[in-house]
Design a protein around this motif. Structure first.
Motif, PDB file in Angstrom:
ATOM      1  N   GLY A  83      41.053  56.957  67.107  1.00 48.35           N
ATOM      2  CA  GLY A  83      41.516  57.100  65.732  1.00 48.35           C
ATOM      3  C   GLY A  83      42.313  55.866  65.344  1.00 48.35           C
ATOM      4  N   LEU A  84      42.020  55.336  64.168  1.00 45.53           N
ATOM      5  CA  LEU A  84      42.734  54.162  63.681  1.00 45.53           C
ATOM      6  C   LEU A  84      43.235  54.443  62.275  1.00 45.53           C
ATOM      7  CD1 LEU A  84      43.614  51.193  64.041  1.00 45.53           C
ATOM      8  CD2 LEU A  84      41.376  50.537  63.089  1.00 45.53           C
ATOM      9  N   SER A  85      44.546  54.380  62.093  1.00 45.18           N
ATOM     10  CA  SER A  85      45.142  54.628  60.781  1.00 45.18           C
ATOM     11  C   SER A  85      46.057  53.473  60.412  1.00 45.18           C
ATOM     12  CB  SER A  85      45.913  55.949  60.787  1.00 45.18           C
ATOM     13  OG  SER A  85      46.952  55.907  61.743  1.00 45.18           O
ATOM     14  N   ARG A  86      46.606  53.567  59.233  1.00 47.82           N
ATOM     15  CA  ARG A  86      47.517  52.528  58.739  1.00 47.82           C
ATOM     16  C   ARG A  86      48.782  53.205  58.237  1.00 47.82           C
ATOM     17  NH1 ARG A  86      45.635  47.426  54.993  1.00 47.82           N
ATOM     18  NH2 ARG A  86      47.621  46.330  55.064  1.00 47.82           N
ATOM     19  N   ARG A  87      49.930  52.777  58.745  1.00 48.49           N
ATOM     20  CA  ARG A  87      51.205  53.356  58.318  1.00 48.49           C
ATOM     21  C   ARG A  87      51.527  53.024  56.871  1.00 48.49           C
ATOM     22  NH1 ARG A  87      53.106  51.957  63.549  1.00 48.49           N
ATOM     23  NH2 ARG A  87      53.771  49.936  62.790  1.00 48.49           N
ATOM     24  N   ASP A  88      51.276  51.781  56.482  1.00 53.17           N
ATOM     25  CA  ASP A  88      51.694  51.277  55.178  1.00 53.17           C
ATOM     26  C   ASP A  88      50.692  51.691  54.099  1.00 53.17           C
ATOM     27  OD1 ASP A  88      52.540  49.854  52.953  1.00 53.17           O
ATOM     28  OD2 ASP A  88      52.883  47.998  54.066  1.00 53.17           O
ATOM     29  N   VAL A  89      50.942  52.849  53.485  1.00 48.29           N
ATOM     30  CA  VAL A  89      50.030  53.373  52.472  1.00 48.29           C
ATOM     31  C   VAL A  89      49.947  52.452  51.256  1.00 48.29           C
ATOM     32  CG1 VAL A  89      51.747  54.870  51.357  1.00 48.29           C
ATOM     33  CG2 VAL A  89      49.327  55.437  51.185  1.00 48.29           C
ATOM     34  N   LEU A  90      51.050  51.841  50.904  1.00 44.51           N
ATOM     35  CA  LEU A  90      51.065  50.930  49.757  1.00 44.51           C
ATOM     36  C   LEU A  90      50.111  49.758  49.998  1.00 44.51           C
ATOM     37  CD1 LEU A  90      52.550  50.662  47.043  1.00 44.51           C
ATOM     38  CD2 LEU A  90      54.264  49.290  48.217  1.00 44.51           C
ATOM     39  N   ALA A  91      50.160  49.165  51.168  1.00 47.02           N
ATOM     40  CA  ALA A  91      49.265  48.051  51.500  1.00 47.02           C
ATOM     41  C   ALA A  91      47.815  48.511  51.560  1.00 47.02           C
ATOM     42  CB  ALA A  91      49.685  47.421  52.822  1.00 47.02           C
ATOM     43  N   GLN A  92      47.580  49.706  52.062  1.00 47.34           N
ATOM     44  CA  GLN A  92      46.217  50.221  52.156  1.00 47.34           C
ATOM     45  C   GLN A  92      45.623  50.435  50.768  1.00 47.34           C
ATOM     46  OE1 GLN A  92      45.847  53.894  54.338  1.00 47.34           O
ATOM     47  NE2 GLN A  92      43.627  53.728  54.448  1.00 47.34           N
ATOM     48  N   ILE A  93      46.386  51.035  49.876  1.00 44.91           N
ATOM     49  CA  ILE A  93      45.912  51.262  48.507  1.00 44.91           C
ATOM     50  C   ILE A  93      45.655  49.928  47.816  1.00 44.91           C
ATOM     51  CG2 ILE A  93      46.556  52.158  46.233  1.00 44.91           C
ATOM     52  CD1 ILE A  93      48.182  54.332  47.820  1.00 44.91           C
ATOM     53  N   SER A  94      46.598  49.007  47.951  1.00 42.26           N
ATOM     54  CA  SER A  94      46.463  47.686  47.348  1.00 42.26           C
ATOM     55  C   SER A  94      45.206  46.982  47.849  1.00 42.26           C
ATOM     56  CB  SER A  94      47.709  46.848  47.671  1.00 42.26           C
ATOM     57  OG  SER A  94      47.503  45.504  47.408  1.00 42.26           O
ATOM     58  N   SER A  95      44.983  47.016  49.141  1.00 49.32           N
ATOM     59  CA  SER A  95      43.831  46.353  49.731  1.00 49.32           C
ATOM     60  C   SER A  95      42.516  46.954  49.236  1.00 49.32           C
ATOM     61  CB  SER A  95      43.930  46.437  51.253  1.00 49.32           C
ATOM     62  OG  SER A  95      42.857  45.782  51.855  1.00 49.32           O
ATOM     63  N   LEU A  96      42.447  48.290  49.153  1.00 48.96           N
ATOM     64  CA  LEU A  96      41.228  48.933  48.662  1.00 48.96           C
ATOM     65  C   LEU A  96      40.999  48.593  47.193  1.00 48.96           C
ATOM     66  CD1 LEU A  96      38.795  50.694  49.175  1.00 48.96           C
ATOM     67  CD2 LEU A  96      40.210  52.703  48.646  1.00 48.96           C
ATOM     68  N   TYR A  97      42.046  48.607  46.409  1.00 51.63           N
ATOM     69  CA  TYR A  97      41.933  48.275  44.985  1.00 51.63           C
ATOM     70  C   TYR A  97      41.404  46.849  44.813  1.00 51.63           C
ATOM     71  CZ  TYR A  97      43.269  47.512  40.117  1.00 51.63           C
ATOM     72  OH  TYR A  97      43.255  47.218  38.779  1.00 51.63           O
ATOM     73  N   ILE A  98      41.977  45.910  45.536  1.00 52.29           N
ATOM     74  CA  ILE A  98      41.558  44.505  45.447  1.00 52.29           C
ATOM     75  C   ILE A  98      40.105  44.343  45.884  1.00 52.29           C
ATOM     76  CG2 ILE A  98      41.911  42.203  46.434  1.00 52.29           C
ATOM     77  CD1 ILE A  98      44.952  42.986  46.572  1.00 52.29           C
ATOM     78  N   SER A  99      39.741  44.940  46.991  1.00 48.74           N
ATOM     79  CA  SER A  99      38.370  44.813  47.494  1.00 48.74           C
ATOM     80  C   SER A  99      37.369  45.465  46.561  1.00 48.74           C
ATOM     81  CB  SER A  99      38.256  45.435  48.885  1.00 48.74           C
ATOM     82  OG  SER A  99      39.039  44.715  49.792  1.00 48.74           O
ATOM     83  N   ASP A 100      37.734  46.616  46.024  1.00 42.18           N
ATOM     84  CA  ASP A 100      36.856  47.325  45.104  1.00 42.18           C
ATOM     85  C   ASP A 100      36.596  46.493  43.848  1.00 42.18           C
ATOM     86  OD1 ASP A 100      35.364  49.616  44.192  1.00 42.18           O
ATOM     87  OD2 ASP A 100      37.060  50.098  42.893  1.00 42.18           O
ATOM     88  N   LEU A 101      37.627  45.900  43.298  1.00 43.64           N
ATOM     89  CA  LEU A 101      37.462  45.089  42.082  1.00 43.64           C
ATOM     90  C   LEU A 101      36.749  43.769  42.353  1.00 43.64           C
ATOM     91  CD1 LEU A 101      40.721  45.377  39.948  1.00 43.64           C
ATOM     92  CD2 LEU A 101      38.452  46.236  39.432  1.00 43.64           C
ATOM     93  N   SER A 102      37.077  43.127  43.456  1.00 44.48           N
ATOM     94  CA  SER A 102      36.530  41.795  43.734  1.00 44.48           C
ATOM     95  C   SER A 102      35.147  41.848  44.376  1.00 44.48           C
ATOM     96  CB  SER A 102      37.474  41.012  44.648  1.00 44.48           C
ATOM     97  OG  SER A 102      37.480  41.578  45.949  1.00 44.48           O
ATOM     98  N   GLN A 178      52.927  48.591  40.483  1.00 47.86           N
ATOM     99  CA  GLN A 178      52.173  49.639  39.777  1.00 47.86           C
ATOM    100  C   GLN A 178      51.829  50.802  40.716  1.00 47.86           C
ATOM    101  OE1 GLN A 178      51.058  50.003  36.489  1.00 47.86           O
ATOM    102  NE2 GLN A 178      52.488  48.352  36.048  1.00 47.86           N
ATOM    103  N   ILE A 179      51.379  50.483  41.912  1.00 51.93           N
ATOM    104  CA  ILE A 179      51.036  51.533  42.879  1.00 51.93           C
ATOM    105  C   ILE A 179      52.281  52.336  43.245  1.00 51.93           C
ATOM    106  CG2 ILE A 179      50.197  52.002  45.217  1.00 51.93           C
ATOM    107  CD1 ILE A 179      48.475  49.423  44.905  1.00 51.93           C
ATOM    108  N   GLN A 180      53.387  51.653  43.483  1.00 54.47           N
ATOM    109  CA  GLN A 180      54.630  52.333  43.838  1.00 54.47           C
ATOM    110  C   GLN A 180      55.067  53.282  42.722  1.00 54.47           C
ATOM    111  OE1 GLN A 180      56.179  52.044  46.913  1.00 54.47           O
ATOM    112  NE2 GLN A 180      57.247  53.838  46.179  1.00 54.47           N
ATOM    113  N   GLN A 181      54.950  52.847  41.471  1.00 58.33           N
ATOM    114  CA  GLN A 181      55.308  53.708  40.343  1.00 58.33           C
ATOM    115  C   GLN A 181      54.419  54.939  40.290  1.00 58.33           C
ATOM    116  OE1 GLN A 181      55.112  51.146  36.912  1.00 58.33           O
ATOM    117  NE2 GLN A 181      57.087  50.181  37.357  1.00 58.33           N
ATOM    118  N   ILE A 182      53.141  54.765  40.547  1.00 58.71           N
ATOM    119  CA  ILE A 182      52.224  55.910  40.555  1.00 58.71           C
ATOM    120  C   ILE A 182      52.595  56.874  41.675  1.00 58.71           C
ATOM    121  CG2 ILE A 182      49.846  56.569  41.104  1.00 58.71           C
ATOM    122  CD1 ILE A 182      48.963  54.105  39.455  1.00 58.71           C
ATOM    123  N   LEU A 183      52.873  56.338  42.850  1.00 60.13           N
ATOM    124  CA  LEU A 183      53.249  57.196  43.976  1.00 60.13           C
ATOM    125  C   LEU A 183      54.526  57.985  43.675  1.00 60.13           C
ATOM    126  CD1 LEU A 183      52.505  54.855  46.999  1.00 60.13           C
ATOM    127  CD2 LEU A 183      51.303  56.966  46.428  1.00 60.13           C
TER     128      LEU A 183
END
Length: 191
Positions: A83-102, A178-183
């Motif tokens: 199992g591989l997870s990521r502690r930093d949810v903010l970084a994970q959301i940011s990374s997915l958002y960036i990759s999805d858009l780009s 923006q992500i932090q405000q949403i959270l």
């Protein structure tokens, strides 16, 4: 850190998007002499790719939104599961958002120098909810893993891979805000 007693079994990496899983799979496959099939159950991948690899020692990456695949239980029961997870949810959301858009999911597949990313609050909200849903699914599957790792703990090992870590956009801090405000504000996420 990456020494496992996998025996003669295949390896499944159970993970979520933007957790370092691609680089992790590269490192593990190389270290143990496994054929890295990547996301063999991805909805856009040819399923025969996995089926034709039977008989070889394989590494398969399964994201938590792919656990409905008909082969999931079969492969999980026969494999060493990491199992591989990521502690930093903010970084994970940011990374997915960036990759999805780009459309650029890994550094070796595109340029990342001097760019800005569009800040779309509704899209950020959708990505945030999606990531939190995937993280909940992962939590329900944790007990199926032989070993559980977190991205932040294996970062040095991943830097050895061909993929590595990608560059952040110039307006990355604005996106994180923006992500932090949403959270913090969205009751559907916290409630």
């Amino acid at each position: 850190m990456l020494d496992f007693d996998i025996g003669d079994r295949d390896v499944v990496v159970l993970s979520n998007y933007r957790s370092g899983s691609t680089a992790f799979c590269d490192v593990v496959a190389q270290r143990y002499g496994l054929k890295n099939l990547g996301e063999a159950f991805h909805r856009f991948k040819n399923q025969k790719h996995y089926e034709q690899s039977r008989g070889a020692r394989n590494l398969v990456k399964i994201m938590t939104d792919q656990i409905d695949h008909p082969e999931f239980e079969n492969i999980m029961s026969k494999s060493f599961v990491i199992g591989l997870s990521r502690r930093d949810v903010l970084a994970q959301i940011s990374s997915l958002y960036i990759s999805d858009l780009s459309g650029i999911w890994h550094r070796d597949r595109g340029a990342y120098n001097n760019y800005e990313i569009k800040i779309d609050r509704d899209r950020i909200l959708n990505v945030t909810r999606y990531v939190l849903d995937l993280r909940e699914r992962y939590e329900r599957m944790r007990d199926r893993c032989n070993v559980q790792l977190e991205y932040e703990d294996i970062l040095d090992d991943l830097k050895q891979s061909r993929i590595g870590i990608y560059h952040k956009p110039q307006n990355h801090q604005e996106l994180l805000t923006q992500i932090q405000q949403i959270l913090e504000q969205d009751t559907k996420i916290h409630g």
